[in-house]
Motif scaffolding. Structure first.
Motif, mmCIF file in Angstrom:
data_model
loop_
_atom_site.group_PDB
_atom_site.id
_atom_site.type_symbol
_atom_site.label_atom_id
_atom_site.label_comp_id
_atom_site.label_asym_id
_atom_site.label_seq_id
_atom_site.Cartn_x
_atom_site.Cartn_y
_atom_site.Cartn_z
ATOM 1 N N GLY A 1 0.793 -1.221 0.000
ATOM 2 C CA GLY A 1 0.000 0.000 0.000
ATOM 3 C C GLY A 1 0.824 1.268 0.000
ATOM 4 O O GLY A 1 0.390 2.301 -0.507
ATOM 5 N N ARG B 1 -3.981 5.133 4.386
ATOM 6 C CA ARG B 1 -4.062 5.072 2.918
ATOM 7 C C ARG B 1 -5.114 4.075 2.472
ATOM 8 O O ARG B 1 -5.807 4.295 1.482
ATOM 9 N N ASN C 1 -4.029 0.890 -2.875
ATOM 10 C CA ASN C 1 -4.327 1.319 -1.513
ATOM 11 C C ASN C 1 -4.104 0.230 -0.467
ATOM 12 O O ASN C 1 -4.308 0.458 0.724
#
Length: 567
Positions: A308, A529, A315
């Protein structure tokens, strides 16, 4: 018909058919393991299909293709011995699946040798058609707003998914039904009016799922009809394929959906393949790091989460490579992947020579649907899909051998499997109860949460569900100084299995309290994230239930990490 073996054969045949039908209709899909009840039903019905293996005096047969799950089991054992699995329980669960698949293969092969391929195929195809029709009707009923305990309600989306909870799996199931209806019609087992009625229901329902893979199924089944003769006239199969592709790209427009399957494919092509190349890249990189045996069964979610922060377009959310080859290469290495490819090539070569065998086309069509789906999703990780595929492989392999094990040696693993299934159900029901949100007055909430944590720790002691119990525990564990090192150790262990929210959020805070500031920061960045909205919601909820003193200890870290820009 006084021979007990005869009764066992008929009972096993009916249970095998039930396994290919009933689990797909289970409407219960809830956290913490969404597919638990359908898979559990498939497992029980599969075990119930094995009495012919240890009843009567006639010989038991198994196909050579059954060596494939044996090879996969050997790789799993090597990984467990080598310490590549974070949880031994995950490896034991996978071994249980493979043993179950081998028992199904032996049962299907023995039935074919005793009753004949056509009779077994006709019986199973009828069960599959009935199951697909019932799932299609359930999906259409739910779309019309009908509510029933037997129906899984829609979640607001316009596409339908029946009682399988996923549009791709729903389309897969209905195409198994379409191929089976074509076969039964060609065999004269399904009248023309019944075949037409089945297609009128199955084809539009499968198309309304919006699955892009459905168009590949249509092309594959039509191509198979031109090579084999078991699906009836090639023109009929081609007409079904054309009708499906037309429906798949017209029904979404009529329903007001934003994109048709063709639009979605075009968008992926324009975007360089969407996320699929990234998912494959992660699996390929895992393979390069451990080419022989892979990084370990179940390691893909961990590696996906780790990427990620390394890949700007990713993501970190990825439970699976959505590609069978990439998944096996990354998690189980070249031995397992090469074994799978060789086994399928051997199986396909043998089936391709039987152009005049009516059931050969049906087996080829069912295998094609499963394998196409496996290259873009991951159905074979679920017991109800794996069971049907195992039976298809067994019925299509003419080269068999006698099973030299005694009746007791065969009955013992079946009995063990039944006991394990009972314990799993008991543990899962308890885990499901403990995973529900705790509702209590503010003053008694900390005590109630503490009680739940203690119950979870007790449950994890001797259960195959230990990885999921740990995930549920960490998702609700309070990031406090109490038992801090034990919590941090559990975090490190569980996040190596399947990093999920909000367990990741809590673990980042636990690391911070434990003085592991660098690890805490990196984990928080990854979590932020992956799920920025969920992170904010979790922090807001956590600050309400934490003791004010503990909350103040964490505020500087949360504030500091919140100011960092997202990558």
């Amino acid at each position: 018909m006084t021979d007990p073996g005869r009764y066992a054969e008929r009972f096993s045949l009916w249970m095998l058919g039930a396994m290919a039908c009933l689990p797909f209709l289970v409407p219960i899909h809830m956290a913490p393991i969404n597919t638990f009840f359908p898979e559990w039903a498939a497992f029980i019905l599969g075990l119930a299909a094995t009495p012919l293996l240890y009843a009567g005096a006639r010989p038991v047969r198994y196909p050579r293709v059954a060596l494939l799950p044996l090879l996969l089991a050997a790789v799993l054992l090597a990984q467990m011995i080598g310490g590549r699995l974070v949880y031994a329980e995950a490896g034991l669960s996978a071994l249980l699946y493979l043993l179950w698949a081998m028992l199904l293969m032996a049962a299907a092969t023995t039935l074919r040798d005793r009753l004949g391929l056509d009779e077994v195929a006709d019986h199973l195809a009828a069960w599959i058609v009935v199951g697909a029709l019932m799932n299609a009707v359930a999906a259409l009923a739910a779309y019309q707003g009908l509510r029933s305990p037997l129906l899984m309600p829609l979640d607001g989306r316009q596409a339908i998914y029946g009682n399988l909870a996923q549009t791709n799996q729903f389309c897969h199931h209905l195409w198994l039904g379409i191929a089976s209806a074509l076969y039964l019609s060609a065999r004269g087992r399904l009248p023309a009016w019944a075949w037409a009625a089945a297609c009128v229901i199955l084809v539009p329902a499968a198309a309304f799922s919006g699955s892009r893979a459905g168009m590949l199924y249509a092309v594959a089944v039509a191509a198979i009809a031109f090579h084999w003769r078991g699906l009836g006239s090639p023109r009929r199969a081609l007409a079904v394929a054309v009708a499906y592709i037309a429906c798949a790209n017209l029904l979404p427009l009529l329903a007001g959906m934003a994109q048709t399957p063709v639009d979605r494919i075009a968008a992926d092509v324009a975007a360089g393949g969407g996320i699929r190349p990234i998912l494959f890249r992660i699996g390929w990189d895992m393979f390069l790091r451990a080419p022989l045996l892979g990084l370990g069964f179940g390691s893909y979610p961990r590696e996906s989460f780790r990427y990620g922060l390394d890949l700007p377009a990713w993501n970190g959310h990825g439970e699976h490579a959505h590609n069978l080859l990439a998944q096996l290469l990354g998690e189980m290495g070249i031995l397992a992947t090469a074994g799978l490819c060789l086994a399928l090539a051997y199986w396909g070569h043998g089936l391709a020579r039987r152009r005049d065998a009516p059931a050969a086309a049906w087996l080829a069509a069912l295998a094609a649907v499963a394998l196409i789906h496996s290259m873009v999703e991951y159905p074979l990780w679920y017991a109800h899909f794996l069971g049907v595929f195992a039976v298809v492989l067994a019925l299509g392999d003419e080269r068999t051998r006698g099973l030299r094990l005694g009746r007791t040696a065969i009955a013992a693993p079946v009995a063990l499997g039944a006991v394990v299934a009972g314990l799993l159900l008991q543990d899962y029901l308890e885990l499901q109860k403990l995973s529900r949100p705790v509702v209590a007055p503010a003053l008694s909430l900390p005590a109630r949460l503490q009680e739940r944590s203690a119950a979870m720790l007790e449950l994890r002691g001797n259960s195959l569900l230990k990885p999921y119990v740990d995930t549920a525990f960490l998702a609700t564990a309070m990031p406090t100084a109490e038992a801090l090192e034990a919590k941090a150790t559990l975090c490190r262990h569980n996040l190596g299995f399947r990093p999920t929210t909000p367990a990741v959020f809590n673990c980042a805070l636990i690391y911070e309290l434990a003085g592991r500031h660098e690890e805490a920061g990196q984990l928080w960045r990854q979590a932020r994230r992956a799920s920025p909205e969920l992170l904010q919601e979790h922090v807001a909820t956590l600050m309400k239930v934490l003791d004010p003193t503990e909350a103040e200890r964490l505020r500087p870290f949360i504030g500091k990490m919140g100011t960092e820009p997202l990558l």
